[in-house]
Write a protein that holds these residues in place. Structure first.
Motif, PDB file in Angstrom:
ATOM      1  N   PRO A 214       7.620  18.435  -7.754  1.00  0.00           N
ATOM      2  CA  PRO A 214       8.807  18.434  -6.904  1.00  0.00           C
ATOM      3  C   PRO A 214       8.458  18.106  -5.445  1.00  0.00           C
ATOM      4  CG  PRO A 214       8.074  20.673  -7.264  1.00  0.00           C
ATOM      5  CD  PRO A 214       7.160  19.796  -8.080  1.00  0.00           C
ATOM      6  N   ARG A 215       9.443  17.545  -4.735  1.00  0.00           N
ATOM      7  CA  ARG A 215       9.362  17.320  -3.288  1.00  0.00           C
ATOM      8  C   ARG A 215       8.123  16.512  -2.889  1.00  0.00           C
ATOM      9  NH1 ARG A 215      13.127  20.363  -0.755  1.00  0.00           N
ATOM     10  NH2 ARG A 215      12.064  20.157   1.261  1.00  0.00           N
ATOM     11  N   LEU A 216       7.846  15.491  -3.613  1.00  0.00           N
ATOM     12  CA  LEU A 216       6.713  14.616  -3.308  1.00  0.00           C
ATOM     13  C   LEU A 216       7.121  13.620  -2.217  1.00  0.00           C
ATOM     14  CD1 LEU A 216       3.830  13.685  -4.204  1.00  0.00           C
ATOM     15  CD2 LEU A 216       4.994  12.037  -5.694  1.00  0.00           C
ATOM     16  N   GLN A 217       6.282  13.500  -1.188  1.00  0.00           N
ATOM     17  CA  GLN A 217       6.518  12.511  -0.135  1.00  0.00           C
ATOM     18  C   GLN A 217       5.780  11.222  -0.492  1.00  0.00           C
ATOM     19  OE1 GLN A 217       8.496  12.843   2.594  1.00  0.00           O
ATOM     20  NE2 GLN A 217       9.117  14.867   1.869  1.00  0.00           N
ATOM     21  N   HIS A 218       6.530  10.129  -0.511  1.00  0.00           N
ATOM     22  CA  HIS A 218       6.007   8.833  -0.951  1.00  0.00           C
ATOM     23  C   HIS A 218       6.194   7.839   0.199  1.00  0.00           C
ATOM     24  CE1 HIS A 218       6.383   5.407  -4.202  1.00  0.00           C
ATOM     25  NE2 HIS A 218       5.489   5.143  -3.280  1.00  0.00           N
ATOM     26  N   HIS A 219       5.101   7.212   0.657  1.00  0.00           N
ATOM     27  CA  HIS A 219       5.139   6.304   1.803  1.00  0.00           C
ATOM     28  C   HIS A 219       4.741   4.895   1.358  1.00  0.00           C
ATOM     29  CE1 HIS A 219       5.153  10.007   4.234  1.00  0.00           C
ATOM     30  NE2 HIS A 219       4.193  10.414   3.416  1.00  0.00           N
ATOM     31  N   LEU A 220       5.311   3.896   2.022  1.00  0.00           N
ATOM     32  CA  LEU A 220       5.077   2.508   1.631  1.00  0.00           C
ATOM     33  C   LEU A 220       4.977   1.612   2.856  1.00  0.00           C
ATOM     34  CD1 LEU A 220       5.272  -0.056  -0.318  1.00  0.00           C
ATOM     35  CD2 LEU A 220       7.748   0.114   0.038  1.00  0.00           C
TER      36      LEU A 220
ATOM     37  N   TYR B 159       0.873  -1.179   0.000  1.00  0.00           N
ATOM     38  CA  TYR B 159       0.000   0.000   0.000  1.00  0.00           C
ATOM     39  C   TYR B 159       0.908   1.226   0.000  1.00  0.00           C
ATOM     40  CZ  TYR B 159      -3.653   3.254   1.580  1.00  0.00           C
ATOM     41  OH  TYR B 159      -4.538   4.304   1.696  1.00  0.00           O
ATOM     42  N   GLU B 160       0.723   2.117  -0.972  1.00  0.00           N
ATOM     43  CA  GLU B 160       1.552   3.317  -1.094  1.00  0.00           C
ATOM     44  C   GLU B 160       0.659   4.552  -1.166  1.00  0.00           C
ATOM     45  OE1 GLU B 160       4.904   2.730  -4.036  1.00  0.00           O
ATOM     46  OE2 GLU B 160       3.775   0.880  -4.403  1.00  0.00           O
ATOM     47  N   TRP B 161       1.063   5.597  -0.447  1.00  0.00           N
ATOM     48  CA  TRP B 161       0.312   6.841  -0.490  1.00  0.00           C
ATOM     49  C   TRP B 161       1.265   8.036  -0.541  1.00  0.00           C
ATOM     50  CZ3 TRP B 161       1.378   4.017   3.745  1.00  0.00           C
ATOM     51  CH2 TRP B 161       1.785   4.670   4.898  1.00  0.00           C
ATOM     52  N   PHE B 162       0.725   9.217  -0.929  1.00  0.00           N
ATOM     53  CA  PHE B 162       1.567  10.357  -1.291  1.00  0.00           C
ATOM     54  C   PHE B 162       1.070  11.637  -0.633  1.00  0.00           C
ATOM     55  CE2 PHE B 162       1.736   7.171  -4.547  1.00  0.00           C
ATOM     56  CZ  PHE B 162       3.057   7.120  -4.939  1.00  0.00           C
ATOM     57  N   SER B 163       1.978  12.605  -0.587  1.00  0.00           N
ATOM     58  CA  SER B 163       1.666  13.878   0.068  1.00  0.00           C
ATOM     59  C   SER B 163       0.775  14.786  -0.773  1.00  0.00           C
ATOM     60  CB  SER B 163       2.959  14.621   0.408  1.00  0.00           C
ATOM     61  OG  SER B 163       3.731  14.859  -0.764  1.00  0.00           O
ATOM     62  N   ASP B 164       0.591  14.489  -2.062  1.00  0.00           N
ATOM     63  CA  ASP B 164      -0.267  15.342  -2.893  1.00  0.00           C
ATOM     64  C   ASP B 164      -1.710  14.842  -2.940  1.00  0.00           C
ATOM     65  OD1 ASP B 164       0.051  13.070  -4.379  1.00  0.00           O
ATOM     66  OD2 ASP B 164       0.662  14.079  -6.234  1.00  0.00           O
ATOM     67  N   ASN B 165      -2.038  13.895  -2.031  1.00  0.00           N
ATOM     68  CA  ASN B 165      -3.422  13.400  -1.879  1.00  0.00           C
ATOM     69  C   ASN B 165      -3.954  12.654  -3.101  1.00  0.00           C
ATOM     70  OD1 ASN B 165      -3.717  14.503   0.782  1.00  0.00           O
ATOM     71  ND2 ASN B 165      -4.018  16.526  -0.161  1.00  0.00           N
ATOM     72  N   ARG B 166      -3.098  12.203  -3.954  1.00  0.00           N
ATOM     73  CA  ARG B 166      -3.561  11.340  -5.040  1.00  0.00           C
ATOM     74  C   ARG B 166      -4.068  10.020  -4.451  1.00  0.00           C
ATOM     75  NH1 ARG B 166       1.715   9.937  -8.429  1.00  0.00           N
ATOM     76  NH2 ARG B 166       2.167  12.136  -7.989  1.00  0.00           N
ATOM     77  N   ALA B 167      -4.814   9.267  -5.220  1.00  0.00           N
ATOM     78  CA  ALA B 167      -5.320   7.973  -4.753  1.00  0.00           C
ATOM     79  C   ALA B 167      -4.162   7.024  -4.461  1.00  0.00           C
ATOM     80  CB  ALA B 167      -6.252   7.371  -5.805  1.00  0.00           C
ATOM     81  N   ALA B 168      -4.336   6.239  -3.427  1.00  0.00           N
ATOM     82  CA  ALA B 168      -3.277   5.301  -3.031  1.00  0.00           C
ATOM     83  C   ALA B 168      -3.054   4.244  -4.112  1.00  0.00           C
ATOM     84  CB  ALA B 168      -3.655   4.629  -1.717  1.00  0.00           C
ATOM     85  N   TRP B 169      -1.825   3.714  -4.114  1.00  0.00           N
ATOM     86  CA  TRP B 169      -1.478   2.635  -5.037  1.00  0.00           C
ATOM     87  C   TRP B 169      -1.529   1.308  -4.282  1.00  0.00           C
ATOM     88  CZ3 TRP B 169       3.616   4.677  -7.730  1.00  0.00           C
ATOM     89  CH2 TRP B 169       3.297   5.834  -8.496  1.00  0.00           C
ATOM     90  N   LEU B 170      -2.075   0.311  -4.942  1.00  0.00           N
ATOM     91  CA  LEU B 170      -2.149  -1.028  -4.358  1.00  0.00           C
ATOM     92  C   LEU B 170      -1.498  -2.028  -5.304  1.00  0.00           C
ATOM     93  CD1 LEU B 170      -5.878  -1.007  -3.181  1.00  0.00           C
ATOM     94  CD2 LEU B 170      -3.873  -0.763  -1.720  1.00  0.00           C
ATOM     95  N   GLU B 171      -0.788  -2.986  -4.736  1.00  0.00           N
ATOM     96  CA  GLU B 171      -0.250  -4.081  -5.545  1.00  0.00           C
ATOM     97  C   GLU B 171      -0.352  -5.371  -4.745  1.00  0.00           C
ATOM     98  OE1 GLU B 171       3.391  -4.766  -8.605  1.00  0.00           O
ATOM     99  OE2 GLU B 171       3.989  -4.244  -6.551  1.00  0.00           O
TER     100      GLU B 171
END
Length: 403
Positions: free
Chosen positions: A388-394, A182-194
């Motif tokens: 730029p400067r996107l926070q990406h969490h996993l 499960y991955e999510w981002f600081s720009d509030n885009r929809a989370a990524w699932l794999e």
């Protein structure tokens, strides 16, 4: 008493005083080594051996400390010197067996342990060493026999019980796993699932994996099917081979191919070099290489990825440390990455990364005899096209089952 002590200092020391001094030197060197002052301990023993080259106790300790430092060739020379003079030295022989096990020479470790057992057939430490060597040689039936004998001698030996259980499990050739990330981002885009489901088969020449992956990103769904193998080419040399195909070609590349060769070196080092090829609309080649160092229960790895492009080469690095527990099925790890893409390119979204810094922590733990759980968690700061400067969490969890 005071006069005797003084005499030992100001006159030529009698044999008893000299022997006491010898023991003091070895005891002090051992204390320094145990206290992680191994350089000082080796220097002290160097001086002792320069004056008394036939001091087998000092040379044995010297070899043991060298083995702790991963200097296996030097340790082997020191311990062989002792055993040439006393083939059954009580400390040198077990130490040399450990050197051969740690330096990936289980054939000689097994031969030495067998030699020792001819004289001391019920020695638990030699039975355990022989079992470990036989396990490394994939002679699991013989290893089980050695452990059964050990448990007859010492029924309460917990190490033997654990290794006997591990051997039984190692004879299970199949393993299946289920992974969810499960991955999510600081720009509030929809989370990524794999989601990934894999099946592993252990063969005589190495392990083979079949894997199916499903990704959900940007309201799109995509699938990938892969086969992966790690064939052993000879002792100390093995390969990584991968081939994958995406029938929809939406998020994954239409196909992928990978190959890498790994070679063990002296002193616990390993090097590798290889290539990954991705069949995106614009084909992508990624060249990779690694340098690893095994040190006692630790593995340290530096890996680089180089991706040529029209605008210049993209270069990234990973630095990882892993600490093993028990017989090596459980570990904790940490990884730091920097560069154009600090992880291996896997989907169309990852080739958008221009620069990034990432950190990831991992725990892999055997929770039962046939079950293992893996958890990863990390984050990165990325510069992507126009973001730029996107926070990406996993976060990522995997459950393994052997059968």
């Amino acid at each position: 008493m005071a006069l005797v002590a003084c005499a030992c200092v100001i006159t030529t020391a009698p044999p008893a005083c000299s022997q006491e001094s010898d023991r003091d030197v070895i005891a002090r060197a051992r204390s320094l080594a145990i206290g992680n002052e191994r350089v000082e301990a080796l220097a002290l023993l160097d001086k002792r051996l320069a004056d008394h080259p036939d001091d087998t106790d000092a040379r044995t300790l010297y070899g043991i400390i060298l083995s702790w430092e991963g200097r296996y060739d030097d340790a082997r020379k020191a311990l062989d010197f002792v055993l040439e003079r006393n083939a059954n030295h009580g400390d040198a022989l077990p130490a040399l067996i450990n050197v051969e096990l740690w330096s990936d020479h289980p054939e000689r470790a097994e031969a030495l342990a067998s030699q020792a057992l001819r004289i001391r057939p019920n020695d638990a430490s030699f039975l355990m060493s022989r079992a470990r060597a036989l396990k490394a040689l994939n002679r699991t039936a013989d290893a089980a026999d050695a452990l059964d004998r050990l448990l007859e001698v010492d029924p309460t030996n917990q190490q033997a019980k654990q290794l006997r259980s591990d051997l039984k499990d190692s004879q299970r050739d199949w393993e299946t796993s289920f992974d969810q990330s499960y991955e999510w981002f600081s720009d509030n885009r929809a989370a990524w699932l794999e989601t990934q489901v894999s099946l592993k088969r252990q063969t005589r020449i190495g392990s083979v994996f079949m894997r199916v992956s499903h990704a959900h990103r940007f309201s799109l769904d995509s699938n990938l099917m892969e086969i992966e193998a790690y064939p052993s080419l000879r002792r100390g040399t093995y390969a990584y081979l991968n081939a994958g195909w995406s029938p929809d070609n939406k998020l994954y590349s239409a196909y992928r191919l990978g190959a890498e060769l790994f070679q063990g070196l002296h002193y616990g080092f390993e090097v590798s070099g290889g290539i990954r090829h991705f069949g995106f609309k614009d084909k992508v080649n990624v060249y990779t290489g690694s340098l690893s160092k095994y040190y006692r229960n630790w593995l340290f790895t530096t890996r680089t990825y180089v991706t040529p492009g029209a605008a210049g080469d993209s270069v990234s690095f990973q630095y990882a440390a892993r600490r093993y527990f028990g017989e090596g099925s459980s570990y904790i790890a940490a990884r730091f990455g920097s560069g154009g893409a600090p992880v291996q390119t896997g989907s169309v979204n990852e080739i958008e990364v221009l620069r990034s810094l990432s950190f990831l922590g991992e725990i892999n733990w055997r929770v039962a005899r046939r079950w293992t759980f893996n958890f990863k968690g990390g984050e990165s700061r990325e510069d992507r096209f126009n973001i730029p400067r996107l926070q990406h969490h996993l976060v990522d969890g995997t459950l393994y089952f052997r059968f």
